[in-house]
Design a protein around this motif. Structure first.
Motif, PDB file in Angstrom:
ATOM      1  N   GLU A 106       0.826  -1.212   0.000  1.00 27.03           N
ATOM      2  CA  GLU A 106       0.000   0.000   0.000  1.00 27.03           C
ATOM      3  C   GLU A 106       0.860   1.262   0.000  1.00 27.03           C
ATOM      4  O   GLU A 106       0.526   2.250  -0.672  1.00 27.03           O
ATOM      5  CB  GLU A 106      -0.936  -0.013   1.205  1.00 27.03           C
ATOM      6  CG  GLU A 106      -2.018  -1.080   1.110  1.00 27.03           C
ATOM      7  CD  GLU A 106      -2.759  -1.284   2.418  1.00 27.03           C
ATOM      8  OE1 GLU A 106      -3.930  -1.689   2.356  1.00 27.03           O
ATOM      9  OE2 GLU A 106      -2.162  -1.056   3.496  1.00 27.03           O
ATOM     10  N   ASN A 107       1.971   1.242   0.723  1.00 26.47           N
ATOM     11  CA  ASN A 107       2.869   2.386   0.721  1.00 26.47           C
ATOM     12  C   ASN A 107       3.440   2.638  -0.674  1.00 26.47           C
ATOM     13  O   ASN A 107       3.493   3.773  -1.140  1.00 26.47           O
ATOM     14  CB  ASN A 107       4.010   2.178   1.721  1.00 26.47           C
ATOM     15  CG  ASN A 107       3.704   2.773   3.083  1.00 26.47           C
ATOM     16  OD1 ASN A 107       3.743   3.982   3.263  1.00 26.47           O
ATOM     17  ND2 ASN A 107       3.384   1.907   4.037  1.00 26.47           N
ATOM     18  N   VAL A 108       3.858   1.567  -1.322  1.00 21.59           N
ATOM     19  CA  VAL A 108       4.440   1.710  -2.660  1.00 21.59           C
ATOM     20  C   VAL A 108       3.378   2.145  -3.670  1.00 21.59           C
ATOM     21  O   VAL A 108       3.648   2.944  -4.575  1.00 21.59           O
ATOM     22  CB  VAL A 108       5.104   0.387  -3.101  1.00 21.59           C
ATOM     23  CG1 VAL A 108       5.546   0.454  -4.562  1.00 21.59           C
ATOM     24  CG2 VAL A 108       6.300   0.077  -2.200  1.00 21.59           C
ATOM     25  N   ALA A 109       2.170   1.657  -3.502  1.00 28.07           N
ATOM     26  CA  ALA A 109       1.092   1.975  -4.444  1.00 28.07           C
ATOM     27  C   ALA A 109       0.512   3.373  -4.250  1.00 28.07           C
ATOM     28  O   ALA A 109      -0.228   3.859  -5.112  1.00 28.07           O
ATOM     29  CB  ALA A 109      -0.028   0.947  -4.321  1.00 28.07           C
ATOM     30  N   MET A 110       0.874   4.044  -3.140  1.00 27.25           N
ATOM     31  CA  MET A 110       0.240   5.322  -2.803  1.00 27.25           C
ATOM     32  C   MET A 110       0.278   6.347  -3.947  1.00 27.25           C
ATOM     33  O   MET A 110      -0.746   6.996  -4.231  1.00 27.25           O
ATOM     34  CB  MET A 110       0.896   5.897  -1.545  1.00 27.25           C
ATOM     35  CG  MET A 110       0.038   6.914  -0.815  1.00 27.25           C
ATOM     36  SD  MET A 110      -1.544   6.222  -0.214  1.00 27.25           S
ATOM     37  CE  MET A 110      -0.955   5.034   1.014  1.00 27.25           C
ATOM     38  N   PRO A 111       1.406   6.542  -4.643  1.00 27.82           N
ATOM     39  CA  PRO A 111       1.395   7.514  -5.750  1.00 27.82           C
ATOM     40  C   PRO A 111       0.425   7.127  -6.869  1.00 27.82           C
ATOM     41  O   PRO A 111      -0.101   8.008  -7.563  1.00 27.82           O
ATOM     42  CB  PRO A 111       2.848   7.485  -6.259  1.00 27.82           C
ATOM     43  CG  PRO A 111       3.650   6.974  -5.117  1.00 27.82           C
ATOM     44  CD  PRO A 111       2.760   5.989  -4.424  1.00 27.82           C
ATOM     45  N   LEU A 112       0.181   5.832  -7.041  1.00 28.61           N
ATOM     46  CA  LEU A 112      -0.758   5.383  -8.065  1.00 28.61           C
ATOM     47  C   LEU A 112      -2.202   5.586  -7.603  1.00 28.61           C
ATOM     48  O   LEU A 112      -3.076   5.879  -8.420  1.00 28.61           O
ATOM     49  CB  LEU A 112      -0.505   3.914  -8.412  1.00 28.61           C
ATOM     50  CG  LEU A 112       0.879   3.605  -8.961  1.00 28.61           C
ATOM     51  CD1 LEU A 112       1.018   2.111  -9.250  1.00 28.61           C
ATOM     52  CD2 LEU A 112       1.171   4.419 -10.221  1.00 28.61           C
ATOM     53  N   TYR A 113      -2.444   5.432  -6.295  1.00 22.90           N
ATOM     54  CA  TYR A 113      -3.766   5.767  -5.762  1.00 22.90           C
ATOM     55  C   TYR A 113      -4.058   7.247  -6.024  1.00 22.90           C
ATOM     56  O   TYR A 113      -5.154   7.622  -6.440  1.00 22.90           O
ATOM     57  CB  TYR A 113      -3.842   5.525  -4.248  1.00 22.90           C
ATOM     58  CG  TYR A 113      -3.617   4.110  -3.761  1.00 22.90           C
ATOM     59  CD1 TYR A 113      -3.798   3.006  -4.590  1.00 22.90           C
ATOM     60  CD2 TYR A 113      -3.242   3.868  -2.436  1.00 22.90           C
ATOM     61  CE1 TYR A 113      -3.606   1.708  -4.109  1.00 22.90           C
ATOM     62  CE2 TYR A 113      -3.053   2.591  -1.950  1.00 22.90           C
ATOM     63  CZ  TYR A 113      -3.226   1.512  -2.791  1.00 22.90           C
ATOM     64  OH  TYR A 113      -3.036   0.237  -2.324  1.00 22.90           O
ATOM     65  N   ALA A 120      -6.669  -2.454  -7.298  1.00 24.67           N
ATOM     66  CA  ALA A 120      -6.123  -3.750  -7.707  1.00 24.67           C
ATOM     67  C   ALA A 120      -4.952  -3.568  -8.671  1.00 24.67           C
ATOM     68  O   ALA A 120      -3.911  -4.234  -8.545  1.00 24.67           O
ATOM     69  CB  ALA A 120      -7.208  -4.606  -8.355  1.00 24.67           C
ATOM     70  N   ALA A 121      -5.104  -2.671  -9.625  1.00 30.59           N
ATOM     71  CA  ALA A 121      -4.036  -2.426 -10.601  1.00 30.59           C
ATOM     72  C   ALA A 121      -2.834  -1.766  -9.934  1.00 30.59           C
ATOM     73  O   ALA A 121      -1.677  -2.109 -10.219  1.00 30.59           O
ATOM     74  CB  ALA A 121      -4.560  -1.551 -11.739  1.00 30.59           C
ATOM     75  N   ALA A 122      -3.101  -0.814  -9.028  1.00 31.74           N
ATOM     76  CA  ALA A 122      -2.012  -0.133  -8.324  1.00 31.74           C
ATOM     77  C   ALA A 122      -1.245  -1.113  -7.440  1.00 31.74           C
ATOM     78  O   ALA A 122      -0.006  -1.103  -7.412  1.00 31.74           O
ATOM     79  CB  ALA A 122      -2.581   1.005  -7.477  1.00 31.74           C
ATOM     80  N   ASP A 123      -1.952  -1.983  -6.737  1.00 31.22           N
ATOM     81  CA  ASP A 123      -1.295  -2.964  -5.868  1.00 31.22           C
ATOM     82  C   ASP A 123      -0.461  -3.964  -6.673  1.00 31.22           C
ATOM     83  O   ASP A 123       0.625  -4.371  -6.237  1.00 31.22           O
ATOM     84  CB  ASP A 123      -2.330  -3.717  -5.036  1.00 31.22           C
ATOM     85  CG  ASP A 123      -2.952  -2.848  -3.949  1.00 31.22           C
ATOM     86  OD1 ASP A 123      -2.476  -1.703  -3.755  1.00 31.22           O
ATOM     87  OD2 ASP A 123      -3.900  -3.309  -3.301  1.00 31.22           O
ATOM     88  N   ALA A 124      -0.947  -4.338  -7.843  1.00 34.74           N
ATOM     89  CA  ALA A 124      -0.197  -5.271  -8.696  1.00 34.74           C
ATOM     90  C   ALA A 124       1.108  -4.637  -9.163  1.00 34.74           C
ATOM     91  O   ALA A 124       2.160  -5.282  -9.188  1.00 34.74           O
ATOM     92  CB  ALA A 124      -1.050  -5.683  -9.894  1.00 34.74           C
ATOM     93  N   GLU A 125       1.038  -3.356  -9.530  1.00 31.86           N
ATOM     94  CA  GLU A 125       2.247  -2.643  -9.952  1.00 31.86           C
ATOM     95  C   GLU A 125       3.213  -2.496  -8.786  1.00 31.86           C
ATOM     96  O   GLU A 125       4.434  -2.673  -8.933  1.00 31.86           O
ATOM     97  CB  GLU A 125       1.861  -1.265 -10.503  1.00 31.86           C
ATOM     98  CG  GLU A 125       2.994  -0.497 -11.149  1.00 31.86           C
ATOM     99  CD  GLU A 125       3.383  -1.019 -12.520  1.00 31.86           C
ATOM    100  OE1 GLU A 125       4.414  -0.569 -13.052  1.00 31.86           O
ATOM    101  OE2 GLU A 125       2.676  -1.900 -13.062  1.00 31.86           O
ATOM    102  N   ALA A 126       2.672  -2.193  -7.602  1.00 30.27           N
ATOM    103  CA  ALA A 126       3.512  -2.060  -6.410  1.00 30.27           C
ATOM    104  C   ALA A 126       4.195  -3.381  -6.077  1.00 30.27           C
ATOM    105  O   ALA A 126       5.382  -3.419  -5.723  1.00 30.27           O
ATOM    106  CB  ALA A 126       2.656  -1.589  -5.234  1.00 30.27           C
ATOM    107  N   GLN A 127       3.462  -4.472  -6.187  1.00 26.69           N
ATOM    108  CA  GLN A 127       4.051  -5.784  -5.908  1.00 26.69           C
ATOM    109  C   GLN A 127       5.206  -6.072  -6.861  1.00 26.69           C
ATOM    110  O   GLN A 127       6.250  -6.593  -6.451  1.00 26.69           O
ATOM    111  CB  GLN A 127       2.987  -6.873  -6.040  1.00 26.69           C
ATOM    112  CG  GLN A 127       3.546  -8.279  -5.795  1.00 26.69           C
ATOM    113  CD  GLN A 127       2.468  -9.352  -5.800  1.00 26.69           C
ATOM    114  OE1 GLN A 127       1.291  -9.069  -5.562  1.00 26.69           O
ATOM    115  NE2 GLN A 127       2.866 -10.590  -6.064  1.00 26.69           N
TER     116      GLN A 127
END
Length: 228
Positions: A106-113, A120-127
């Motif tokens: 979630e921290n990594v995905a924050m800029p995508l949020y 779901a797409a943001a979390d996949a990219e962060a992973q």
């Protein structure tokens, strides 16, 4: 020749007025190519962090200009600056600035949020980026459960998740032991080569800085090639 993704011309920053003027940067010009990694070294208080803030559009220059991906900071409104930073820039600091209540993903995905990407797409990219920095097994851990090096790797993944043109890093290994610092610097170099992102990295450690493509020295407001 590689495409220039960041450039500044005649960049100056002066604090104070009249006889109390302090010139932090004096007519600095600089070009950064895609995929290039550059270290900025200099004494404490020499203006390294100020320089990064100006490059990132987080502060205003007294004179001169900075172009990121072909656009001038001075030609943008504050809202436009924010949108352009989200699209083209990543930031890593000495402190990781991770949000304690969120997982690594979630921290990594924050800029995508923030960009409005579905979760779901943001979390996949962060992973994907956490796996690239060697943290595929720590996806659901909060910052409190991560080591210092793991937190900084998470911060690097967050800086890269938007696939920016440039990442600005201000003493990113300052809180790490030597071995972990070496690992983080190696990671910067590898990701620069793999993804084509350019890095400008401030460091107090000449030995680590020498591992990057170029080392520039900031002294008395002037930026120069440290090898000269």
């Amino acid at each position: 020749m590689s495409k220039v993704v960041l450039s500044c011309r005649g960049l100056s920053k002066i604090y104070g007025t009249g006889a109390e003027n302090v010139t932090v940067l004096n007519d600095v010009s600089f070009d950064l190519a895609a995929g290039e990694s550059v270290a900025i070294v200099g004494a404490s208080g020499s203006g390294k962090s100020t320089f990064l803030h100006l490059l990132g559009g987080l502060d205003y220059a007294t004179s001169g200009d900075v172009l990121i991906a072909g656009r001038s900071w001075t030609a943008m409104s504050e809202k436009e600056r924010g949108l352009w930073r989200n699209r083209h820039m990543g930031f890593v600091y000495q402190h990781h600035h991770l949000l304690p209540e969120f997982t690594a993903v979630e921290n990594v995905a924050m800029p995508l949020y923030v960009r409005g990407l579905p979760k779901a797409a943001a979390d996949a990219e962060a992973q994907e980026w956490l796996e690239k920095v060697g943290l595929g097994h720590r996806l659901l851990h909060t910052p409190a459960a991560l080591s210092g090096g793991e937190r900084q790797r998470t911060a690097i993944a967050r800086a890269l998740v938007t696939r920016p043109s440039v990442v600005l890093a201000d003493e990113p290994t300052g809180n790490l032991d030597r071995q972990t610092a070496e690992q983080v610097f190696t990671l910067f170099r590898e990701l620069s080569v793999q993804s084509g992102v350019a890095f400008v990295l401030v460091s107090h450690d000449p030995g680590l800085a020498a591992q990057l493509d170029r080392t520039m020295r900031l002294q008395d407001g002037v930026l120069s090639d440290a090898s000269l």
